[in-house]
Design a protein around this motif. Structure first.
Motif, PDB file in Angstrom:
ATOM      1  N   ALA A 168     -50.971  -5.778  89.946  1.00  0.00           N
ATOM      2  CA  ALA A 168     -50.341  -4.199  89.540  1.00  0.00           C
ATOM      3  C   ALA A 168     -49.975  -4.608  88.072  1.00  0.00           C
ATOM      4  N   ILE A 169     -50.046  -4.053  86.901  1.00  0.00           N
ATOM      5  CA  ILE A 169     -49.878  -3.803  85.913  1.00  0.00           C
ATOM      6  C   ILE A 169     -49.003  -2.574  85.176  1.00  0.00           C
ATOM      7  N   SER A 170     -47.079  -2.878  85.188  1.00  0.00           N
ATOM      8  CA  SER A 170     -46.402  -1.610  85.054  1.00  0.00           C
ATOM      9  C   SER A 170     -45.342  -1.692  84.245  1.00  0.00           C
ATOM     10  N   PRO A 171     -45.401  -0.952  82.978  1.00  0.00           N
ATOM     11  CA  PRO A 171     -44.018  -1.442  82.554  1.00  0.00           C
ATOM     12  C   PRO A 171     -42.769  -1.018  83.231  1.00  0.00           C
ATOM     13  N   ILE A 172     -41.496  -1.291  82.341  1.00  0.00           N
ATOM     14  CA  ILE A 172     -40.286  -1.413  83.348  1.00  0.00           C
ATOM     15  C   ILE A 172     -39.473  -1.670  82.094  1.00  0.00           C
TER      16      ILE A 172
END
Length: 235
Positions: A168-172
């Motif tokens: 899973a890839i998600s902006p921080i």
């Protein structure tokens, strides 16, 4: 006479070593064939059985350390590179190996590693993504979007996390390079995706994620692995 005996002993030792090396090559080929059949590989992987002499390991059916190099491997349409499996405490009865069977071949631990190239990760990303690269323990993503009716080029720092569905890839965080500040919540809705790669060969679930210049290095360890019980992965 002493020189003759010494020469005979040397010849005997050479013969034993040669036979030992032939035996280890045969066993490596058999194990490679088993792994290739299990994972529907186009060609057998390279197998290295460590330790000397091999014959004592073969007769006992116990091997301390076996390495398997698969190179490229595909799971659910995602191809990774540099796949290696390091097996420790392998039990492979001689009768099983010589017959090409994996029914009773087991490993105490199997540690696998591979690299997911950034272009492969980008292929699974939303179309706004233009470039992906490493940024410490995270990834840096250049993307284009529209905000307040204007086209905008931005950069986001995204975290990577292993899940049952894949990585899973998600902006921080997000930066617009001097343009209007884009809300992180909005970017998360547009720039969150999953790379469908959850496992590595020998049934191991990915648990290590490390960004490198060449791609995202992933690693996993499985315990008490039985080759014959593994599910064949679909390409």
């Amino acid at each position: 006479m002493r020189k003759v005996l010494l020469a005979l002993l040397v010849l005997l030792a050479v013969g034993v070593v040669a036979a030992d090396r032939i035996g280890v090559r045969v066993a490596e080929d058999k194990i490679g064939e088993q792994v290739a059949a299990q994972y529907n590989l186009q060609q057998p992987p390279d197998v290295t059985i460590h330790g000397f002499p091999f014959i004592t390991q073969a007769l006992g059916g116990d091997y301390d350390h076996i390495e398997v190099t698969i190179d490229d491997w595909t799971q659910r349409g995602v191809t990774v590179t540099g796949v290696k499996v390091d097996m420790r405490g392998v039990s492979a009865p001689l009768s099983e190996v010589t017959q090409g069977s994996a029914a009773n071949v087991t490993a105490r631990t199997a540690t696998a590693s591979a690299v997911i190239p950034y272009d492969v990760i980008k292929k699974e990303a939303p179309k706004q993504v233009k470039k992906i690269g490493p940024k410490g323990d995270n990834l840096e993503v250049d993307f284009e979007s529209t905000f307040l009716g204007r086209p905008l080029s931005s950069t986001a720092i995204v975290q990577v996390k292993s899940t049952a569905r894949g990585i899973a890839i998600s902006p921080i965080s997000v930066s617009s390079g001097g343009g209007p500040a884009v809300p992180l919540a909005l970017v998360k809705r547009q720039l969150t995706w999953t790379v469908p790669m959850a496992d590595l060969p020998l049934g191991s679930r990915i648990s290590i994620l490390e960004p490198t210049p060449d791609g995202l290095r992933v690693g996993a360890t499985a315990e008490n692995v039985r080759l014959n019980d593994l599910q064949q992965r679909q390409k």
